[in-house]
Design an enzyme around this catalytic site. Structure first.
Site, PDB file in Angstrom:
ATOM      1  N   PRO A 192      -0.031  19.239  -2.053  1.00 27.60           N
ATOM      2  CA  PRO A 192       0.053  17.832  -2.428  1.00 27.60           C
ATOM      3  C   PRO A 192       1.458  17.280  -2.227  1.00 27.60           C
ATOM      4  O   PRO A 192       2.438  18.002  -2.407  1.00 27.60           O
ATOM      5  CB  PRO A 192      -0.290  17.818  -3.922  1.00 27.60           C
ATOM      6  CG  PRO A 192      -0.811  19.146  -4.250  1.00 27.60           C
ATOM      7  CD  PRO A 192      -0.414  20.102  -3.175  1.00 27.60           C
ATOM      8  N   GLY A 193       1.540  16.035  -1.828  1.00 22.48           N
ATOM      9  CA  GLY A 193       2.827  15.362  -1.754  1.00 22.48           C
ATOM     10  C   GLY A 193       3.659  15.681  -0.527  1.00 22.48           C
ATOM     11  O   GLY A 193       4.824  15.344  -0.453  1.00 22.48           O
ATOM     12  N   THR A 194       3.072  16.347   0.464  1.00 22.40           N
ATOM     13  CA  THR A 194       3.856  16.702   1.638  1.00 22.40           C
ATOM     14  C   THR A 194       3.779  15.632   2.719  1.00 22.40           C
ATOM     15  O   THR A 194       4.359  15.798   3.789  1.00 22.40           O
ATOM     16  CB  THR A 194       3.400  18.050   2.226  1.00 22.40           C
ATOM     17  OG1 THR A 194       1.969  18.050   2.275  1.00 22.40           O
ATOM     18  CG2 THR A 194       3.869  19.196   1.374  1.00 22.40           C
ATOM     19  N   GLY A 195       3.033  14.574   2.463  1.00 22.10           N
ATOM     20  CA  GLY A 195       3.031  13.468   3.424  1.00 22.10           C
ATOM     21  C   GLY A 195       1.798  13.384   4.304  1.00 22.10           C
ATOM     22  O   GLY A 195       1.847  12.784   5.365  1.00 22.10           O
ATOM     23  N   LYS A 196       0.680  13.952   3.861  1.00 25.54           N
ATOM     24  CA  LYS A 196      -0.528  13.908   4.682  1.00 25.54           C
ATOM     25  C   LYS A 196      -1.054  12.486   4.812  1.00 25.54           C
ATOM     26  O   LYS A 196      -1.341  12.017   5.911  1.00 25.54           O
ATOM     27  CB  LYS A 196      -1.616  14.819   4.073  1.00 25.54           C
ATOM     28  CG  LYS A 196      -1.210  16.282   4.014  1.00 25.54           C
ATOM     29  CD  LYS A 196      -2.309  17.154   3.426  1.00 25.54           C
ATOM     30  CE  LYS A 196      -2.593  16.877   1.981  1.00 25.54           C
ATOM     31  NZ  LYS A 196      -1.442  17.106   1.086  1.00 25.54           N
ATOM     32  N   THR A 197      -1.163  11.800   3.674  1.00 26.63           N
ATOM     33  CA  THR A 197      -1.646  10.427   3.705  1.00 26.63           C
ATOM     34  C   THR A 197      -0.692   9.558   4.523  1.00 26.63           C
ATOM     35  O   THR A 197      -1.112   8.746   5.344  1.00 26.63           O
ATOM     36  CB  THR A 197      -1.765   9.894   2.266  1.00 26.63           C
ATOM     37  OG1 THR A 197      -2.541  10.825   1.512  1.00 26.63           O
ATOM     38  CG2 THR A 197      -2.441   8.556   2.235  1.00 26.63           C
ATOM     39  N   HIS A 412      12.698  41.195   0.088  1.00 29.89           N
ATOM     40  CA  HIS A 412      11.358  41.632   0.468  1.00 29.89           C
ATOM     41  C   HIS A 412      11.051  41.245   1.929  1.00 29.89           C
ATOM     42  O   HIS A 412      10.670  42.080   2.740  1.00 29.89           O
ATOM     43  CB  HIS A 412      10.355  40.986  -0.495  1.00 29.89           C
ATOM     44  CG  HIS A 412       8.926  41.321  -0.220  1.00 29.89           C
ATOM     45  ND1 HIS A 412       8.195  42.169  -1.019  1.00 29.89           N
ATOM     46  CD2 HIS A 412       8.082  40.918   0.755  1.00 29.89           C
ATOM     47  CE1 HIS A 412       6.974  42.263  -0.545  1.00 29.89           C
ATOM     48  NE2 HIS A 412       6.866  41.514   0.531  1.00 29.89           N
ATOM     49  N   GLU A 413      11.296  39.976   2.248  1.00 30.08           N
ATOM     50  CA  GLU A 413      10.968  39.514   3.603  1.00 30.08           C
ATOM     51  C   GLU A 413      11.857  40.174   4.643  1.00 30.08           C
ATOM     52  O   GLU A 413      11.387  40.559   5.712  1.00 30.08           O
ATOM     53  CB  GLU A 413      11.075  37.995   3.698  1.00 30.08           C
ATOM     54  CG  GLU A 413      10.127  37.222   2.771  1.00 30.08           C
ATOM     55  CD  GLU A 413       8.664  37.582   2.953  1.00 30.08           C
ATOM     56  OE1 GLU A 413       8.291  38.066   4.035  1.00 30.08           O
ATOM     57  OE2 GLU A 413       7.891  37.401   2.000  1.00 30.08           O
ATOM     58  N   ASP A 489       0.555  42.773   0.323  1.00 32.10           N
ATOM     59  CA  ASP A 489       0.894  43.726   1.380  1.00 32.10           C
ATOM     60  C   ASP A 489       0.172  45.045   1.157  1.00 32.10           C
ATOM     61  O   ASP A 489      -0.346  45.658   2.088  1.00 32.10           O
ATOM     62  CB  ASP A 489       2.401  44.024   1.363  1.00 32.10           C
ATOM     63  CG  ASP A 489       3.228  42.797   1.664  1.00 32.10           C
ATOM     64  OD1 ASP A 489       2.701  41.878   2.297  1.00 32.10           O
ATOM     65  OD2 ASP A 489       4.400  42.774   1.247  1.00 32.10           O
TER      66      ASP A 489
HETATM   67  P1  ADP Z   1      -0.070  13.828   0.371  1.00 24.39           P
HETATM   68  O1  ADP Z   1      -1.079  12.889   0.940  1.00 24.39           O
HETATM   69  O2  ADP Z   1       0.280  14.968   1.284  1.00 24.39           O
HETATM   70  O3  ADP Z   1      -0.396  14.311  -0.990  1.00 24.39           O
HETATM   71  P2  ADP Z   1       1.555  11.493   0.483  1.00 24.39           P
HETATM   72  O4  ADP Z   1       1.501  11.205   1.927  1.00 24.39           O
HETATM   73  O5  ADP Z   1       0.669  10.691  -0.376  1.00 24.39           O
HETATM   74  O6  ADP Z   1       1.297  13.026   0.225  1.00 24.39           O
HETATM   75  O7  ADP Z   1       3.066  11.374   0.003  1.00 24.39           O
HETATM   76  C1  ADP Z   1       3.430  10.699  -1.167  1.00 24.39           C
HETATM   77  C2  ADP Z   1       4.758  10.009  -0.984  1.00 24.39           C
HETATM   78  O8  ADP Z   1       5.795  10.972  -0.881  1.00 24.39           O
HETATM   79  C3  ADP Z   1       4.849   9.200   0.273  1.00 24.39           C
HETATM   80  O9  ADP Z   1       4.378   7.911   0.089  1.00 24.39           O
HETATM   81  C4  ADP Z   1       6.334   9.229   0.588  1.00 24.39           C
HETATM   82  O10 ADP Z   1       7.024   8.280  -0.166  1.00 24.39           O
HETATM   83  C5  ADP Z   1       6.741  10.587   0.091  1.00 24.39           C
HETATM   84  N1  ADP Z   1       6.725  11.574   1.180  1.00 24.39           N
HETATM   85  C6  ADP Z   1       5.929  12.669   1.244  1.00 24.39           C
HETATM   86  N2  ADP Z   1       6.178  13.367   2.362  1.00 24.39           N
HETATM   87  C7  ADP Z   1       7.132  12.706   3.034  1.00 24.39           C
HETATM   88  C8  ADP Z   1       7.806  12.942   4.267  1.00 24.39           C
HETATM   89  N3  ADP Z   1       7.524  14.017   5.033  1.00 24.39           N
HETATM   90  N4  ADP Z   1       8.734  12.052   4.657  1.00 24.39           N
HETATM   91  C9  ADP Z   1       9.029  10.973   3.909  1.00 24.39           C
HETATM   92  N5  ADP Z   1       8.416  10.700   2.734  1.00 24.39           N
HETATM   93  C10 ADP Z   1       7.493  11.547   2.283  1.00 24.39           C
HETATM   94 ZN    ZN Z   2       5.332  41.127   1.840  1.00 22.72          ZN
HETATM   95 MG    MG Z   3      -2.712  12.221  -0.086  1.00 22.60          MG
END
Ligand code: ADP
Ligand code: ZN
Ligand code: MG
Length: 604
Positions: A192-197, A412-413, A489
């Protein structure tokens, strides 16, 4: 019940709205927050992802006098509880009750309560227009508030893969002319929160086509058939607007593996999913509709979704590494006035494990902190404080490693890598990373490509065993004890050793007899083991143990001999977080091979 359509808001906007008393009511779910603005501020229904939530959200809401409910969604009822309406009187009671529960530390116990309420109210909104999808259409071509790839930072690999999709949409003719098939579905996978949307919107922005978006949970209703007709409606609209992008966020809400049991199944969700599969089969990528979906739980998706012609492309959107974090910080720092002492690079170094949303939240928290203190610019001290607060929140959800854990993981890695460097065969370590990977179930491992080779030589197999045990051995040598991190592992090493002996016939005393029939590959039924005598079973166990012990000794010998390199490489990894390419090669070329090793251990 009619689910109101909610628009996506950012977590930082949500916080700002709470703090400026614009928010009427909040429903906190496991990974999202639904909220409604007060009528005088537009009364909109919004939602945001709580990925970057600081832990004290309830406290904050209480301080600002906002009514809130905490719901623990459990997939099946998520659709049902989406739009609860509670009278103000009830809310006050519920609020007091929840506050008490929170103090007692009973976070989970209120879930049943909330869920029950939602169910009870579910019947209220039976009405018209239920089968219409309440999808939102963003016409990004219009230019206003356009999101482009420039707004998404630090996920260059994912961006590159998606660049192609943009080209399909923007220059479809080029592909159609030559007779190429344009892919229909792309699945964005990542924590979550990695910018998929954000990425999905950026694709639409770059290609200049309409973007029709709907969240998976919005399809699922308590009335059988509603979800399916919403899917149909969504695709009809998409075809009328082509070329366009259909974006289904939180695909897992409808895409869960269908119930195997026809009686006790979840009819509604199964029907919705079936309709989605049908719709995806019913059009052609060349019609100009591309379906993008996002999920953070790929492991629970129905396998049918990944078949060719559906979501056959998967793009991993992972947490950013240090340089990625720096780029994301730069994007979000742009509109904020920064003091001279602010060093974004140093901040990036301290925020290992943060997602893009966490970083966006961090910048905003710091800005709020500066404003609260009536300062004109954000200072490094604001960031320091904000980092501590965000980390405290994240640690609870065990996403950020403590310094000790980080060290353990690094040794470890490196252990895997150093042992792997001496082993025969081509499955070399190509990348070591200590950026936390949240997608355990995805099995995302760059270090050990147990590659799709069809023929593994016996030596390579032994080499793989030793490499697998390299991680644990490094921990033993450095710390004198092992962590639980090696359990995966060990499981894999044991499986490999057992297969070597029972399936591949690589045992001197047992000989080339397949004790285990290789049948479970396509069917999910248990593997059929040949009837074997207890003596043979004991012999298999003994040989498995022998193979593992040998590999373990080997790994230990190599690492003891290369103790200094283990140390220096680990220090490099701890600063860089990721080792690959020439840097990694330079390290691995220094690994010394012990003398008097078995003949099979030869370099290269
Ligand atoms: P997801 O859909 O992966 O859960 P979101 O796309 O909704 O995440 O991201 C939420 C907010 O976090 C975005 O609106 C943005 O402000 C910030 N954000 C997340 N990833 C990025 C990124 N790679 N670059 C810039 N902002 C990001
Ligand atoms: Zn390992
Ligand atoms: Mg999302």
């Amino acid at each position: 019940m009619k689910t109101e359509s909610r628009s996506l808001s950012t977590y930082s906007t949500f916080l700002a709205q709470v703090k400026s008393s614009q928010v009427q009511q909040v429903v906190i779910k496991r990974d999202r927050i639904d909220y409604t603005l007060k009528p005088e501020f537009g009364g909109q229904h919004l939602y945001t992802h709580s990925a970057g939530a600081t832990d004290d959200l309830p406290g904050l809401l209480r301080r600002h006098g906002v009514s809130f409910t905490t719901l623990q969604e459990n997939g099946d009822t998520s659709g049902l509880v989406a739009g609860i309406l509670l009278s103000t009187g009830m809310l006050v009671g519920l609020f007091a009750w929840l506050a008490k529960q929170n103090q007692a530390g009973g976070g989970g116990s209120n879930s049943g309560f909330g869920g029950g309420l939602g169910g009870g109210f579910g019947g209220l909104g039976v009405g018209m227009g239920m089968g219409k999808s309440n999808a939102r259409v963003y016409n990004q071509a219009a230019g206003k508030g356009k999101i482009t790839f420039a707004d998404v930072a630090g996920v260059d690999e994912s961006k590159q893969e998606l660049q192609e999709i943009v080209d399909f949409l923007a220059n479809g003719e080029k592909y159609r002319k030559i007779g190429a098939k344009i892919p229909k579905g792309v699945l964005l996978v990542g924590p979550p929160g990695t910018g998929k949307t954000l990425l999905a919107k950026a694709i639409a922005g770059e290609a200049g086509v309409p973007f029709i978006s709907m969240s998976g949970s919005e399809f699922v209703e308590m009335f059988v058939g509603v979800g399916a007709s919403r899917v149909r409606d969504l695709f009809n609209r998409a075809k009328r607007q082509a070329p366009c992008i259909v974006f289904i966020d939180e695909l897992d809400a409808i895409g869960k593996t269908r119930s195997a049991n026809p009686v006790g199944g979840n009819d509604e969700r199964d029907q919705t999913l079936n309709q989605l599969l049908t719709e995806m089969d019913g059009f052609d990528g060349n019609d100009g509709v591309i379906v993008i979906a996002a999920t953070n739980r790929p492991e629970i998706l129905d396998p049918a979704l990944r078949r060719p012609g559906r979501f056959d492309r998967q793009v991993l959107v992972d947490r950013p590494d240090k340089s990625g974090r720096l780029q994301i910080l730069q994007v979000h720092a742009r509109p904020v006035t920064m003091g001279e002492d602010v060093n974004l690079e140093a901040i990036a170094a301290q925020t290992s494990g943060f997602s893009g949303a966490d970083l966006a939240n961090l910048v905003n928290e710091s800005a709020l902190m500066a404003a609260r203190n009536n300062r004109q610019a954000v200072l490094m001290a604001d960031f320091k404080e904000a980092i501590e607060r965000v980390i405290a929140g994240l640690e609870k959800r065990s996403r950020v490693l403590t310094p000790m854990e980080r060290q353990t993981v690094a040794y470890h890695e490196v252990g895997h890598a150093l042992v792997g460097a001496l082993m025969p065969g081509d499955s070399k370590v190509s990348k070591i990373s200590i950026v936390p990977r949240g997608m355990g179930a995805l099995g995302y491992t760059m270090q050990m490509p147990e590659s799709d080779r069809f023929l593994l030589l016996e030596d390579e197999l032994r080499g793989q065993l030793a490499t697998l045990l390299g991680g644990r051995s490094a921990e033993e040598i450095v710390f004198g004890k092992v962590s639980t991190g090696a359990s995966d592992d060990i499981q894999r090493a044991t499986d490999l050793a057992e297969r070597a002996i029972t399936q591949y016939g690589m045992s001197a005393t047992l000989g080339p007899i397949a004790f285990e029939k290789n049948q479970a590959q396509f069917l999910d039924g248990g593997s059929t083991r040949r009837a074997i005598s207890p003596e043979v079973a004991a012999e298999i166990d003994r040989q498995v143990k022998q193979a593992i012990d040998n590999a373990h000794d080997m790994a230990q010998t190599i690492l003891r001999l290369n103790r200094d390199l283990l140390e220096s490489a680990t220090q490099t990894l701890l600063t860089a977080e990721v080792l690959e390419g020439e840097t990694l090669e330079a390290i691995l070329s220094q690994v010394k091979a012990p003398e008097g090793l078995p003949a099979w251990l030869t370099k290269g």
